[in-house]
Design an enzyme around this catalytic site. Structure first.
Site, mmCIF file in Angstrom:
data_model
loop_
_atom_site.group_PDB
_atom_site.id
_atom_site.type_symbol
_atom_site.label_atom_id
_atom_site.label_comp_id
_atom_site.label_asym_id
_atom_site.label_seq_id
_atom_site.Cartn_x
_atom_site.Cartn_y
_atom_site.Cartn_z
ATOM 1 N N HIS A 2 0.331 11.531 -9.312
ATOM 2 C CA HIS A 2 0.315 10.274 -8.573
ATOM 3 C C HIS A 2 -1.048 10.189 -7.893
ATOM 4 O O HIS A 2 -1.394 11.038 -7.085
ATOM 5 C CB HIS A 2 1.457 10.285 -7.544
ATOM 6 C CG HIS A 2 1.812 8.934 -7.033
ATOM 7 N ND1 HIS A 2 2.606 8.064 -7.740
ATOM 8 C CD2 HIS A 2 1.501 8.299 -5.885
ATOM 9 C CE1 HIS A 2 2.775 6.942 -7.043
ATOM 10 N NE2 HIS A 2 2.103 7.064 -5.914
ATOM 11 N N LYS B 202 3.724 -1.873 -7.693
ATOM 12 C CA LYS B 202 2.521 -1.715 -6.861
ATOM 13 C C LYS B 202 1.561 -0.855 -7.633
ATOM 14 O O LYS B 202 1.912 0.245 -8.082
ATOM 15 C CB LYS B 202 2.948 -1.053 -5.545
ATOM 16 C CG LYS B 202 1.871 -0.353 -4.742
ATOM 17 C CD LYS B 202 2.333 -0.219 -3.300
ATOM 18 C CE LYS B 202 1.733 0.960 -2.581
ATOM 19 N NZ LYS B 202 2.095 0.948 -1.136
ATOM 20 N N LYS C 138 -1.821 1.287 -7.794
ATOM 21 C CA LYS C 138 -2.744 1.979 -6.906
ATOM 22 C C LYS C 138 -4.156 1.861 -7.480
ATOM 23 O O LYS C 138 -4.405 2.243 -8.625
ATOM 24 C CB LYS C 138 -2.345 3.456 -6.772
ATOM 25 C CG LYS C 138 -0.912 3.680 -6.314
ATOM 26 C CD LYS C 138 -0.645 3.205 -4.904
ATOM 27 C CE LYS C 138 -1.208 4.142 -3.863
ATOM 28 N NZ LYS C 138 -0.749 3.733 -2.490
ATOM 29 N N ASP D 40 -2.632 -1.683 -4.114
ATOM 30 C CA ASP D 40 -2.972 -0.929 -2.902
ATOM 31 C C ASP D 40 -4.305 -0.239 -3.145
ATOM 32 O O ASP D 40 -4.417 0.636 -4.002
ATOM 33 C CB ASP D 40 -1.872 0.103 -2.601
ATOM 34 C CG ASP D 40 -2.071 0.769 -1.244
ATOM 35 O OD1 ASP D 40 -3.110 0.524 -0.593
ATOM 36 O OD2 ASP D 40 -1.185 1.549 -0.835
ATOM 37 N N GLU E 252 -3.019 -4.595 -0.537
ATOM 38 C CA GLU E 252 -2.779 -3.657 0.567
ATOM 39 C C GLU E 252 -4.047 -2.909 0.941
ATOM 40 O O GLU E 252 -4.725 -2.355 0.076
ATOM 41 C CB GLU E 252 -1.676 -2.672 0.138
ATOM 42 C CG GLU E 252 -1.296 -1.651 1.191
ATOM 43 C CD GLU E 252 -0.033 -0.865 0.818
ATOM 44 O OE1 GLU E 252 0.691 -1.278 -0.117
ATOM 45 O OE2 GLU E 252 0.233 0.153 1.471
ATOM 46 N N ASP F 200 -1.781 -1.618 6.130
ATOM 47 C CA ASP F 200 -1.151 -0.289 6.064
ATOM 48 C C ASP F 200 -1.865 0.658 7.029
ATOM 49 O O ASP F 200 -1.541 0.676 8.226
ATOM 50 C CB ASP F 200 -1.117 0.229 4.618
ATOM 51 C CG ASP F 200 -0.230 1.471 4.472
ATOM 52 O OD1 ASP F 200 0.517 1.781 5.416
ATOM 53 O OD2 ASP F 200 -0.263 2.144 3.418
ATOM 54 N N LYS G 78 6.362 2.197 8.326
ATOM 55 C CA LYS G 78 6.554 3.579 7.869
ATOM 56 C C LYS G 78 6.837 4.481 9.052
ATOM 57 O O LYS G 78 6.146 4.402 10.069
ATOM 58 C CB LYS G 78 5.287 4.111 7.179
ATOM 59 C CG LYS G 78 4.901 3.382 5.926
ATOM 60 C CD LYS G 78 3.672 3.981 5.266
ATOM 61 C CE LYS G 78 3.332 3.154 4.029
ATOM 62 N NZ LYS G 78 2.189 3.673 3.287
ATOM 63 N N GLU H 27 9.625 -0.125 -0.814
ATOM 64 C CA GLU H 27 9.001 0.616 -1.921
ATOM 65 C C GLU H 27 9.517 2.058 -1.937
ATOM 66 O O GLU H 27 8.776 2.961 -2.317
ATOM 67 C CB GLU H 27 7.469 0.586 -1.787
ATOM 68 C CG GLU H 27 6.969 1.225 -0.512
ATOM 69 C CD GLU H 27 5.451 1.361 -0.417
ATOM 70 O OE1 GLU H 27 4.731 0.670 -1.156
ATOM 71 O OE2 GLU H 27 5.003 2.169 0.409
HETATM 72 C C1 MUC Z 1 0.431 4.094 0.650
HETATM 73 O O1 MUC Z 1 -0.746 4.041 0.947
HETATM 74 O O2 MUC Z 1 1.071 3.042 0.666
HETATM 75 C C2 MUC Z 1 3.098 4.662 -0.824
HETATM 76 C C3 MUC Z 1 3.334 4.414 -2.108
HETATM 77 C C4 MUC Z 1 2.332 5.015 -2.860
HETATM 78 O O3 MUC Z 1 2.205 5.012 -4.064
HETATM 79 O O4 MUC Z 1 1.440 5.596 -2.020
HETATM 80 C C5 MUC Z 1 1.986 5.560 -0.730
HETATM 81 C C6 MUC Z 1 1.057 5.433 0.394
HETATM 82 MG MG MG Z 2 -0.713 1.921 1.321
#
Ligand code: MUC
Ligand code: MG
Length: 376
Positions: A24, A169, A171, A200, A226, A251, A275, A329
């Site tokens: 991840h 989502k 990344k 994000d 994000e 975030d 969170k 999420e």
């Molecule tokens: C984040 O920055 O949101 C949450 C889901 C993901 O893939 O990373 C985290 C942290």
């Molecule tokens: Mg984030």
């Protein structure tokens, strides 16, 4: 009598390393296993409440690491709570605040365990102690984060086929922006126009990059962006929020509710990611939701790849929020090879269910916990 029965006898912490089903990736870290600290609070009546602190690849997403969380709990937070009534949640949070500044994950793990323990002692779900659930299931987003669009398309299609997730989502920020945009184009064309995609960036882009790249994200019908810029660059975030047509999701720019009020006041974004790792407790998480709402900011149920334990603690709070416009999420339980509980949270029809039963509604799988505990 009840108060005496539920006095806190001990608070202990265990470091857990739980492998993930795939790598991840984020802009600033990369994991193949999740680092958790399990907090166990034993009460005088023998009940043991459990809570979880989550980290992401060491002290990189935030400053806490499993080692620092373990130390904060063992040396500072536990001594502040021994002998206190577990159900005095607010007073216990104040005691933890005096014992340690910030250290949000560590505090949230303990408060989760207190709600679990008290819930079990009273035969009530934690959500009932938090005001009562207004919903028992929440739409749940899946994160695509291997960086390989072919693998990601396959993964997303599988989630759609299983009717577990229909929103994704993605990344960004660990590759060049050009590679990110190409990857997004492949995902958009592979998944079709109707699938909701959010991105994000985890603080990776400069203001200038945002100005250059956001039109491309708009073309690709990205629903939410994000944390595109560094958390500390609040004015830059406010400027790009004002020029983009896509809402910004706050975030890392706001951990505490006071930080949230500051960034909200200057217009850094119009959605906030809730969170426990940022708020430091279930009650504070609820108050953060209130602050966001008072600024007209929509709510998003964020995660830090928690197991079913941490996800259950978030769900206890999320279930009580009158509004949660963007759902959640909490895919964390599904990215672990093995969850830490006997019966993982249920994902069906694109939603995650609030576990039923007293406390957090979960039971530790002691064998797996033992197998994944770090031996020092
Ligand atoms: C984040 O920055 O949101 C949450 C889901 C993901 O893939 O990373 C985290 C942290
Ligand atoms: Mg984030």
């Amino acid at each position: 009598e009840l108060l005496r029965d539920t006095l806190i006898r001990s608070v202990t912490a265990t470091i857990i390393e739980a492998p993930t089903v795939r790598q991840h990736k984020l802009s600033n870290t990369e994991i193949a296993y999740q680092g958790f600290v399990l907090a166990r609070v034993q009460l005088e009546n023998g009940v043991v409440g459990v809570g979880e602190a989550s980290t992401l690849g060491g002290p990189r997403w935030a400053e806490e690491s499993v080692e620092s969380i373990w130390a904060a709990i063992t040396h500072y937070l536990a001594p502040a709570l021994i002998g206190q009534p577990a159900m005095h949640f607010e007073a216990n949070a104040v005691r933890m605040g005096k014992a340690a500044t910030r250290n949000f994950s560590a505090k949230a793990a303990i408060e989760s365990a207190l709600f679990d323990g008290v819930g079990h002692s009273l035969g009530l779900p934690a959500s009932a102690l938090l005001g009562g659930a207004v919903r028992d299931r929440i739409g749940v987003i899946w994160a695509l984060a291997s960086g390989d669009p072919v693998q990601e398309l396959e993964e997303a299609r599988e989630k759609l086929r299983l009717r577990q997730h229909k929103e994704f989502k993605i990344k960004l920020g660990f590759n060049t922006p050009e590679t990110d945009i190409k990857r997004l184009e492949q995902l958009r064309s592979g998944l079709g126009d109707d699938v909701k995609l959010i991105v994000d960036v985890n603080q990776a882009w400069s203001e200038a990059q945002c100005i250059r790249l956001f039109p491309a994200l708009d073309e690709l019908n990205v629903a939410l962006i994000e944390q595109p810029v560094q958390a500390s660059q609040r004015e830059a975030m406010a400027r790009i929020a004002a020029r983009t047509r896509i809402p910004l999701l706050i975030d890392e720019a706001a951990f505490t509710k006071e930080e949230l009020a500051s960034v909200a006041a200057i217009g850094c974004g119009s959605v906030y990611s809730l969170k426990l790792v940022k708020s430091g407790g279930l009650l504070e998480l609820k108050r953060a939701a209130g602050v966001a709402q008072s600024f007209g900011i929509e709510l998003y149920g964020g995660c830090l790849l928690e197991s079913s334990i941490g996800a259950a603690a978030h769900m206890a709070v999320f279930s009580t929020l009158p509004k949660l416009e963007w759902g959640s999420e909490h895919f964390g339980p599904r990215i672990l090879v093995d969850d830490l509980v006997e019966e993982p949270l249920i994902f069906e029809e694109f939603e995650i269910r609030l576990p039923q039963g007293p406390g957090l509604g979960i039971a530790l799988d002691e064998d797996r916990v033992r197998a994944m505990s770090r031996r020092k």
